[in-house]
Write a protein that holds these residues in place. Structure first.
Motif, PDB file in Angstrom:
ATOM      1  N   SER A  91      72.380  32.975   9.412  1.00  0.00           N
ATOM      2  CA  SER A  91      72.450  34.431   9.352  1.00  0.00           C
ATOM      3  C   SER A  91      72.282  35.023  10.744  1.00  0.00           C
ATOM      4  N   ARG A  92      72.995  36.104  10.978  1.00  0.00           N
ATOM      5  CA  ARG A  92      72.875  36.826  12.241  1.00  0.00           C
ATOM      6  C   ARG A  92      72.936  38.316  11.944  1.00  0.00           C
ATOM      7  N   GLY A  93      72.238  39.098  12.765  1.00  0.00           N
ATOM      8  CA  GLY A  93      72.242  40.538  12.621  1.00  0.00           C
ATOM      9  C   GLY A  93      73.522  41.153  13.154  1.00  0.00           C
ATOM     10  N   GLU A  94      73.589  42.475  13.110  1.00  0.00           N
ATOM     11  CA  GLU A  94      74.774  43.199  13.559  1.00  0.00           C
ATOM     12  C   GLU A  94      75.162  42.848  14.989  1.00  0.00           C
ATOM     13  N   ASN A  95      74.189  42.646  15.849  1.00  0.00           N
ATOM     14  CA  ASN A  95      74.453  42.357  17.258  1.00  0.00           C
ATOM     15  C   ASN A  95      74.482  40.864  17.559  1.00  0.00           C
ATOM     16  N   GLY A  96      74.540  40.054  16.530  1.00  0.00           N
ATOM     17  CA  GLY A  96      74.597  38.614  16.721  1.00  0.00           C
ATOM     18  C   GLY A  96      73.243  37.952  16.898  1.00  0.00           C
ATOM     19  N   GLN A  97      72.164  38.727  16.813  1.00  0.00           N
ATOM     20  CA  GLN A  97      70.841  38.146  17.015  1.00  0.00           C
ATOM     21  C   GLN A  97      70.392  37.370  15.778  1.00  0.00           C
ATOM     22  N   LYS A  98      69.538  36.378  16.015  1.00  0.00           N
ATOM     23  CA  LYS A  98      69.011  35.567  14.925  1.00  0.00           C
ATOM     24  C   LYS A  98      67.731  36.156  14.341  1.00  0.00           C
ATOM     25  N   ASN A  99      67.061  37.008  15.097  1.00  0.00           N
ATOM     26  CA  ASN A  99      65.864  37.676  14.581  1.00  0.00           C
ATOM     27  C   ASN A  99      65.672  38.980  15.333  1.00  0.00           C
ATOM     28  N   ILE A 100      64.873  39.871  14.758  1.00  0.00           N
ATOM     29  CA  ILE A 100      64.602  41.154  15.425  1.00  0.00           C
ATOM     30  C   ILE A 100      63.181  41.229  15.961  1.00  0.00           C
ATOM     31  N   ILE A 101      62.377  40.210  15.681  1.00  0.00           N
ATOM     32  CA  ILE A 101      60.984  40.284  16.123  1.00  0.00           C
ATOM     33  C   ILE A 101      60.712  39.547  17.425  1.00  0.00           C
ATOM     34  N   GLY A 102      61.680  38.770  17.915  1.00  0.00           N
ATOM     35  CA  GLY A 102      61.474  37.954  19.113  1.00  0.00           C
ATOM     36  C   GLY A 102      60.942  38.722  20.318  1.00  0.00           C
ATOM     37  N   PRO A 103      61.621  39.803  20.734  1.00  0.00           N
ATOM     38  CA  PRO A 103      61.129  40.543  21.897  1.00  0.00           C
ATOM     39  C   PRO A 103      59.730  41.129  21.679  1.00  0.00           C
ATOM     40  N   THR A 141      58.784  29.460  21.010  1.00  0.00           N
ATOM     41  CA  THR A 141      59.709  29.643  22.132  1.00  0.00           C
ATOM     42  C   THR A 141      61.085  30.052  21.629  1.00  0.00           C
ATOM     43  N   ARG A 142      61.598  29.348  20.634  1.00  0.00           N
ATOM     44  CA  ARG A 142      62.936  29.641  20.115  1.00  0.00           C
ATOM     45  C   ARG A 142      62.994  31.002  19.429  1.00  0.00           C
ATOM     46  N   THR A 143      61.891  31.416  18.797  1.00  0.00           N
ATOM     47  CA  THR A 143      61.850  32.732  18.173  1.00  0.00           C
ATOM     48  C   THR A 143      61.896  33.824  19.240  1.00  0.00           C
ATOM     49  N   GLY A 144      61.099  33.656  20.269  1.00  0.00           N
ATOM     50  CA  GLY A 144      61.032  34.653  21.336  1.00  0.00           C
ATOM     51  C   GLY A 144      62.297  34.785  22.147  1.00  0.00           C
ATOM     52  N   THR A 145      63.118  33.727  22.167  1.00  0.00           N
ATOM     53  CA  THR A 145      64.366  33.748  22.922  1.00  0.00           C
ATOM     54  C   THR A 145      65.583  33.913  22.011  1.00  0.00           C
ATOM     55  N   ASP A 146      65.350  34.325  20.767  1.00  0.00           N
ATOM     56  CA  ASP A 146      66.418  34.610  19.804  1.00  0.00           C
ATOM     57  C   ASP A 146      67.295  33.393  19.513  1.00  0.00           C
ATOM     58  N   LYS A 147      66.684  32.226  19.479  1.00  0.00           N
ATOM     59  CA  LYS A 147      67.418  31.005  19.166  1.00  0.00           C
ATOM     60  C   LYS A 147      66.996  30.433  17.821  1.00  0.00           C
ATOM     61  N   ARG A 148      66.217  31.204  17.071  1.00  0.00           N
ATOM     62  CA  ARG A 148      65.694  30.719  15.796  1.00  0.00           C
ATOM     63  C   ARG A 148      65.608  31.860  14.800  1.00  0.00           C
ATOM     64  N   CYS A 149      66.065  31.597  13.582  1.00  0.00           N
ATOM     65  CA  CYS A 149      65.875  32.565  12.499  1.00  0.00           C
ATOM     66  C   CYS A 149      64.416  32.487  12.045  1.00  0.00           C
ATOM     67  N   VAL A 150      63.898  33.598  11.596  1.00  0.00           N
ATOM     68  CA  VAL A 150      62.500  33.678  11.177  1.00  0.00           C
ATOM     69  C   VAL A 150      62.422  33.679   9.659  1.00  0.00           C
ATOM     70  N   ALA A 151      61.555  32.839   9.104  1.00  0.00           N
ATOM     71  CA  ALA A 151      61.342  32.806   7.653  1.00  0.00           C
ATOM     72  C   ALA A 151      60.669  34.103   7.218  1.00  0.00           C
ATOM     73  N   ASP A 152      60.902  34.501   5.993  1.00  0.00           N
ATOM     74  CA  ASP A 152      60.382  35.780   5.513  1.00  0.00           C
ATOM     75  C   ASP A 152      58.856  35.867   5.493  1.00  0.00           C
ATOM     76  N   ILE A 153      58.166  34.736   5.477  1.00  0.00           N
ATOM     77  CA  ILE A 153      56.703  34.777   5.455  1.00  0.00           C
ATOM     78  C   ILE A 153      56.086  34.899   6.860  1.00  0.00           C
ATOM     79  N   GLU A 154      56.887  34.653   7.878  1.00  0.00           N
ATOM     80  CA  GLU A 154      56.344  34.667   9.233  1.00  0.00           C
ATOM     81  C   GLU A 154      55.929  36.046   9.741  1.00  0.00           C
ATOM     82  N   PRO A 155      56.711  37.111   9.517  1.00  0.00           N
ATOM     83  CA  PRO A 155      56.261  38.418  10.006  1.00  0.00           C
ATOM     84  C   PRO A 155      54.902  38.832   9.454  1.00  0.00           C
TER      85      PRO A 155
END
Length: 88
Positions: free
Chosen positions: A4-16, A49-63
């Protein structure tokens, strides 16, 4: 199955936001991984590391776990606005 990817091609929105919060709280990637493991999530430093650099999708329980660690509502992590200062 494609990832899955967001509108801008990102794998997650919480990384930054995650990177900012981690630094604001003085946590290394390893420290944050350890906190997540204490909460029962099998996440290692490399996953952080992969989450913060948008290289990993985040599971729904992580946020929810991140929000607990940083004492924030989940919405603060999931809201795409305010990425510069998520802890405020």
């Amino acid at each position: 199955m494609p990832k899955s990817r967001g509108e801008n091609g990102q794998k997650n929105i919480i990384g930054p936001k995650l990177k900012i919060l981690r630094k604001q709280h003085g946590l290394s990637q390893r420290d944050l991984a350890r906190e997540l493991q204490i909460l029962g999530l099998p996440i290692d430093k490399n996953a952080i590391t992969r989450t913060g650099t948008d290289k990993r999708c985040v599971a729904d329980i992580e946020p929810k776990a991140f929000a607990k660690i940083f004492s924030l509502p989940c919405d603060a992590l999931l809201d795409e606005e305010g990425a510069e200062n998520p802890g405020k």
